[in-house]
Scaffold this active site. Structure first.
Site, mmCIF file in Angstrom:
data_model
loop_
_atom_site.group_PDB
_atom_site.id
_atom_site.type_symbol
_atom_site.label_atom_id
_atom_site.label_comp_id
_atom_site.label_asym_id
_atom_site.label_seq_id
_atom_site.Cartn_x
_atom_site.Cartn_y
_atom_site.Cartn_z
ATOM 1 N N GLU A 81 -16.403 -20.376 53.974
ATOM 2 C CA GLU A 81 -17.604 -21.199 54.135
ATOM 3 C C GLU A 81 -17.948 -21.961 52.854
ATOM 4 O O GLU A 81 -18.187 -21.347 51.800
ATOM 5 C CB GLU A 81 -18.793 -20.318 54.550
ATOM 6 C CG GLU A 81 -20.014 -21.167 54.861
ATOM 7 C CD GLU A 81 -21.170 -20.380 55.465
ATOM 8 O OE1 GLU A 81 -20.963 -19.275 55.975
ATOM 9 O OE2 GLU A 81 -22.290 -20.911 55.405
ATOM 10 N N LYS A 261 -27.961 -13.087 57.632
ATOM 11 C CA LYS A 261 -26.648 -13.754 57.644
ATOM 12 C C LYS A 261 -26.397 -14.369 56.264
ATOM 13 O O LYS A 261 -25.291 -14.302 55.725
ATOM 14 C CB LYS A 261 -26.596 -14.817 58.744
ATOM 15 C CG LYS A 261 -25.204 -15.377 59.022
ATOM 16 C CD LYS A 261 -24.776 -16.481 58.088
ATOM 17 C CE LYS A 261 -23.357 -16.962 58.378
ATOM 18 N NZ LYS A 261 -22.911 -17.995 57.442
ATOM 19 N N ASP A 277 -13.448 -2.793 54.030
ATOM 20 C CA ASP A 277 -13.636 -2.990 55.471
ATOM 21 C C ASP A 277 -14.991 -3.676 55.696
ATOM 22 O O ASP A 277 -16.028 -3.030 55.701
ATOM 23 C CB ASP A 277 -13.595 -1.594 56.120
ATOM 24 C CG ASP A 277 -13.680 -1.630 57.617
ATOM 25 O OD1 ASP A 277 -14.166 -2.622 58.172
ATOM 26 O OD2 ASP A 277 -13.267 -0.629 58.235
ATOM 27 N N HIS A 374 -25.901 -28.356 50.885
ATOM 28 C CA HIS A 374 -24.655 -28.094 51.609
ATOM 29 C C HIS A 374 -23.836 -29.357 51.837
ATOM 30 O O HIS A 374 -22.661 -29.294 52.096
ATOM 31 C CB HIS A 374 -24.973 -27.518 52.995
ATOM 32 C CG HIS A 374 -25.198 -26.041 52.974
ATOM 33 N ND1 HIS A 374 -24.805 -25.229 53.998
ATOM 34 C CD2 HIS A 374 -25.760 -25.239 52.058
ATOM 35 C CE1 HIS A 374 -25.136 -23.987 53.719
ATOM 36 N NE2 HIS A 374 -25.728 -23.967 52.546
HETATM 37 P P1 NDP Z 1 -7.171 6.439 52.721
HETATM 38 O O1 NDP Z 1 -6.755 7.046 54.003
HETATM 39 O O2 NDP Z 1 -6.217 5.484 52.055
HETATM 40 O O3 NDP Z 1 -7.587 7.631 51.737
HETATM 41 C C1 NDP Z 1 -7.884 7.450 50.405
HETATM 42 C C2 NDP Z 1 -6.656 7.713 49.542
HETATM 43 O O4 NDP Z 1 -6.973 7.478 48.194
HETATM 44 C C3 NDP Z 1 -6.203 9.143 49.667
HETATM 45 O O5 NDP Z 1 -4.807 9.135 49.860
HETATM 46 C C4 NDP Z 1 -6.525 9.746 48.315
HETATM 47 O O6 NDP Z 1 -5.589 10.655 47.886
HETATM 48 C C5 NDP Z 1 -6.457 8.531 47.424
HETATM 49 N N1 NDP Z 1 -7.235 8.655 46.192
HETATM 50 C C6 NDP Z 1 -6.757 8.428 44.949
HETATM 51 N N2 NDP Z 1 -7.717 8.585 44.028
HETATM 52 C C7 NDP Z 1 -8.825 8.932 44.673
HETATM 53 C C8 NDP Z 1 -10.166 9.221 44.254
HETATM 54 N N3 NDP Z 1 -10.514 9.183 42.964
HETATM 55 N N4 NDP Z 1 -11.091 9.512 45.188
HETATM 56 C C9 NDP Z 1 -10.763 9.520 46.500
HETATM 57 N N5 NDP Z 1 -9.507 9.283 46.953
HETATM 58 C C10 NDP Z 1 -8.534 8.989 46.061
HETATM 59 O O7 NDP Z 1 -8.515 5.607 52.878
HETATM 60 P P2 NDP Z 1 -9.919 6.046 53.366
HETATM 61 O O8 NDP Z 1 -9.950 7.467 53.842
HETATM 62 O O9 NDP Z 1 -10.841 5.662 52.284
HETATM 63 O O10 NDP Z 1 -10.109 5.137 54.640
HETATM 64 C C11 NDP Z 1 -10.345 3.741 54.489
HETATM 65 C C12 NDP Z 1 -9.625 2.990 55.580
HETATM 66 O O11 NDP Z 1 -9.947 3.533 56.860
HETATM 67 C C13 NDP Z 1 -10.045 1.554 55.635
HETATM 68 O O12 NDP Z 1 -8.866 0.791 55.683
HETATM 69 C C14 NDP Z 1 -10.803 1.436 56.944
HETATM 70 O O13 NDP Z 1 -10.666 0.145 57.481
HETATM 71 C C15 NDP Z 1 -10.160 2.482 57.790
HETATM 72 N N6 NDP Z 1 -10.890 3.062 58.909
HETATM 73 C C16 NDP Z 1 -12.226 2.797 59.153
HETATM 74 C C17 NDP Z 1 -12.883 3.369 60.225
HETATM 75 C C18 NDP Z 1 -14.339 3.067 60.405
HETATM 76 O O14 NDP Z 1 -14.946 2.456 59.547
HETATM 77 N N7 NDP Z 1 -14.974 3.476 61.510
HETATM 78 C C19 NDP Z 1 -12.181 4.272 61.144
HETATM 79 C C20 NDP Z 1 -10.827 4.544 60.750
HETATM 80 C C21 NDP Z 1 -10.208 3.935 59.701
HETATM 81 P P3 NDP Z 1 -5.587 12.165 48.366
HETATM 82 O O15 NDP Z 1 -5.245 12.141 49.809
HETATM 83 O O16 NDP Z 1 -4.598 12.794 47.505
HETATM 84 O O17 NDP Z 1 -6.980 12.708 48.158
#
Ligand code: NDP
Length: 420
Positions: A81, A261, A277, A374
């Site tokens: 935008e 918005k 996200d 704009h």
């Molecule tokens: P991930 O599944 O990628 O988990 C986070 C990763 O970061 C883990 O592997 C974790 O490692 C690692 N990590 C490294 N350093 C850190 C730290 N300091 N603190 C925390 N984690 C760390 O992502 P999220 O669980 O955050 O999920 C986000 C994604 O999920 C987005 O892409 C979103 O779009 C999607 N999503 C959203 C939904 C919703 O909003 N309703 C539903 C389902 C998915 P380790 O495992 O070793 O801890």
């Protein structure tokens, strides 16, 4: 060609095969196919989505002049935008002159739900969860031990009676630097399994909540009224009109939607630049806007004596690791540009951008009107939309500017004249 047969097992094809199928079934020209190929990304990004074809690019710019908590920031923003980045920079400049924005993170926790249905006596579930809360929290910890090692993990568990036999078991967790959707879902599923085994109850579903009300961030700023216009009387009028416009967004949902918005113009652009996200942030923000039962403006501007004070509170459950943050190549660079080292840094910056964006929009709205500011960017978009090249855009824009209501037909005609 039979469409159904052509798209069978589409997900198993390579991007090149998918393109060939699309080209054949939907008649894509050689030029269109080349364009799709040219825009395809390298690296792991294509693995982020299913049936990958190409990469849809959006422009990224940087908003400047941000002063937040006594530090200066440059903020990457991704948006299609026109005027958004200019307005954010302009709003930030005026707010920096007033001493800058103060931003605070109230808490940074994520909540999720295990849903039960057909519950006859709510107290039976509530009592059971209360009695077994330590065991349930332990189960959640064991389901994702790495987050505990990082200093986070499950924090509390409670139940809510939703009526009609539905009961929600809510788990709250510290997800550290991640947005935490997947780790939360893993913990919830482990709790659901215990509920099924020990309580002999089937669960309806288990998933995080996007409410974000445990990840609230507030940005505030106080602007001396005299700063709002060259003439002190005009400045008072501007301040009064900004406060009135803000009040209208508290009273009228029709206006509140547009008010919000404008805030989300800035918020989404930063959330996207940071690989987060934005659907999650959008849904959280709008739910928060209707928390007392009426949809209201997320920010408020109040005039007290000689100060105009703006406040914006937003639920911002964002992460700086995980999800797409390490896969999208620009996110790491954008984090560096924005000096973002933690989710809290990012939350404060996003709230500050939302507030500056809102200030710039309302001020323009109650003074010169939004269209004037704009116009230049819109005309530039119009010039590009009729096919002007980057060399032709300045000349075409210059010719369109004096017109009171330039249309696509005007733009085409003038472009033709320029090319002749
Ligand atoms: P991930 O599944 O990628 O988990 C986070 C990763 O970061 C883990 O592997 C974790 O490692 C690692 N990590 C490294 N350093 C850190 C730290 N300091 N603190 C925390 N984690 C760390 O992502 P999220 O669980 O955050 O999920 C986000 C994604 O999920 C987005 O892409 C979103 O779009 C999607 N999503 C959203 C939904 C919703 O909003 N309703 C539903 C389902 C998915 P380790 O495992 O070793 O801890």
């Amino acid at each position: 060609m039979n469409m159904k047969a052509a798209f069978s097992q589409f997900y198993k094809r390579t991007p090149e095969q998918r393109l060939a199928i699309l080209a054949e079934t939907l008649g894509l020209s050689e030029t269109e196919q080349q364009e799709l190929k040219r825009r395809a990304a390298q690296g792991d990004a294509p693995l982020l989505v299913e049936n990958y074809l190409t990469t849809y690019q959006l422009p990224e710019g940087v908003a400047v002049n941000f002063r937040v908590n006594d530090h200066d920031y440059v903020v990457p923003m991704v948006t299609e935008e026109p005027s958004v980045i200019a307005a954010a920079s302009n709003g930030a400049k005026q707010l920096a002159k007033a001493g800058g924005i103060t931003a605070t993170v109230r808490s940074r926790l994520l909540t999720g739900q295990v849903l039960l249905s057909e519950v006859k006596v709510y107290a039976s579930i509530d009592d059971w969860v209360a009695l077994h809360q330590n065991e349930l929290l332990d189960v959640a910890r064991q389901a994702h031990p790495s987050i505990v090692k990082r200093g986070g993990g499950p924090v509390s568990i409670r139940t809510r009676d939703l009526g009609e036999g539905f009961v929600s078991i809510d788990l709250t967790a510290d997800v550290q630097a991640a947005m935490g959707a997947n780790m939360m879902n893993t913990m919830l599923e482990a709790i659901a399994a215990v509920v099924q085994n020990k309580l002999h109850r089937a669960t309806l579903f288990s998933i995080l909540s996007n409410t974000g009300d445990r990840s609230l961030t507030t940005a505030t700023v106080s602007v001396p009224v005299v700063q709002l216009a060259g003439d002190p009387e005009d400045a008072k009028q501007v301040a009064k009109r900004i406060a009135q416009a803000s009040r209208v967004a508290q009273l009228d949902p029709m206006r509140a939607v547009t008010h919000n918005k404008g805030i989300m113009n800035g918020v989404d652009a930063v959330v996207m630049a940071m690989g987060n996200d934005w659907r999650a942030i959008e849904s959280a923000a709008h739910a928060y806007a209707v928390q007392d039962g009426q949809y209201r403006g997320l920010s408020q501007w109040r005039l007290e004596d000689d100060q105009l004070t703006g406040t914006l509170t937003l639920p911002l459950p964002v992460g700086t690791v995980g999800g797409a943050t390490k896969v999208l190549p620009l996110v790491g660079i954008n984090q560096k540009i924005a000096q973002v080292h933690s989710p809290q840094d990012l939350m404060k910056l996003i709230a500050a951008v939302g507030l500056a964006q809102n200030f710039a929009a309302i001020k323009a709205l109650v003074t010169s009107g939004i269209q004037q500011g704009h116009m230049k960017m819109q005309i530039r978009s119009l010039a590009m939309s009729v096919g002007a090249t980057s060399l032709e855009v300045p000349a075409l824009t210059a010719q369109l500017m004096p017109l009171s209501d330039p249309s696509e037909a005007h733009a085409r005609q003038l472009l033709k004249q320029i090319r002749n």
